[in-house]
Design a protein around this motif. Structure first.
Motif, mmCIF file in Angstrom:
data_model
loop_
_atom_site.group_PDB
_atom_site.id
_atom_site.type_symbol
_atom_site.label_atom_id
_atom_site.label_comp_id
_atom_site.label_asym_id
_atom_site.label_seq_id
_atom_site.Cartn_x
_atom_site.Cartn_y
_atom_site.Cartn_z
ATOM 1 N N ARG A 55 -3.290 0.321 4.345
ATOM 2 C CA ARG A 55 -4.445 0.334 3.452
ATOM 3 C C ARG A 55 -4.449 1.563 2.545
ATOM 4 O O ARG A 55 -4.960 1.527 1.431
ATOM 5 N N THR A 56 -3.838 2.657 3.025
ATOM 6 C CA THR A 56 -3.882 3.925 2.286
ATOM 7 C C THR A 56 -2.527 4.396 1.781
ATOM 8 O O THR A 56 -2.461 5.344 1.004
ATOM 9 N N ASP A 57 -1.442 3.772 2.222
ATOM 10 C CA ASP A 57 -0.093 4.189 1.828
ATOM 11 C C ASP A 57 0.757 2.976 1.483
ATOM 12 O O ASP A 57 0.857 2.040 2.286
ATOM 13 N N LEU A 58 1.356 3.004 0.300
ATOM 14 C CA LEU A 58 2.260 1.950 -0.145
ATOM 15 C C LEU A 58 3.638 2.566 -0.348
ATOM 16 O O LEU A 58 3.755 3.752 -0.633
ATOM 17 N N PHE A 59 4.681 1.739 -0.227
ATOM 18 C CA PHE A 59 6.045 2.238 -0.319
ATOM 19 C C PHE A 59 6.835 1.422 -1.340
ATOM 20 O O PHE A 59 6.801 0.197 -1.324
ATOM 21 N N GLN A 60 7.555 2.139 -2.231
ATOM 22 C CA GLN A 60 8.352 1.479 -3.256
ATOM 23 C C GLN A 60 9.691 0.983 -2.703
ATOM 24 O O GLN A 60 10.374 0.200 -3.342
ATOM 25 N N ASP A 61 10.087 1.463 -1.529
ATOM 26 C CA ASP A 61 11.352 1.081 -0.883
ATOM 27 C C ASP A 61 12.562 1.419 -1.745
ATOM 28 O O ASP A 61 13.525 0.659 -1.827
#
Length: 93
Positions: A55-61
């Motif tokens: 919910r608070t952290d997204l990753f571009q991978d």
């Protein structure tokens, strides 16, 4: 690479769906948001590296760094391509 990130804060009173919004650097590297909602006055971090979205952290991978430490510009655009916010640091030579 998860120590490299950009934070986005929703300063409004409304929940915003970031679906199809983009975050781009000066070199044209682009991250497109999926069905992500950011709550009122909430902040999310978009990390460059790999990880599990929360919910608070997204990753571009990504395997390589995106943001230039000397100078760069982060541009957030909505699903219609309109600039919502931009932040620059350093100086271009």
């Amino acid at each position: 690479m998860n120590n490299e990130w950009v934070e986005i804060t929703n300063t409004t009173r409304d929940v915003i769906n970031l679906r199809d919004w983009t975050l781009r650097d000066a070199d044209g590297n682009c991250y497109r948001f999926h069905n992500i909602r950011i709550g009122s006055r909430a902040t999310i971090r978009i990390h460059t590296g790999n990880g599990r979205d929360t919910r608070t952290d997204l990753f571009q991978d990504r395997r390589d760094y995106v943001w230039d430490n000397r100078s760069d510009t982060a541009t957030l655009r909505d699903d219609r391509g309109r600039v919502v916010d931009t932040e620059s640091w350093g100086r271009r030579r």
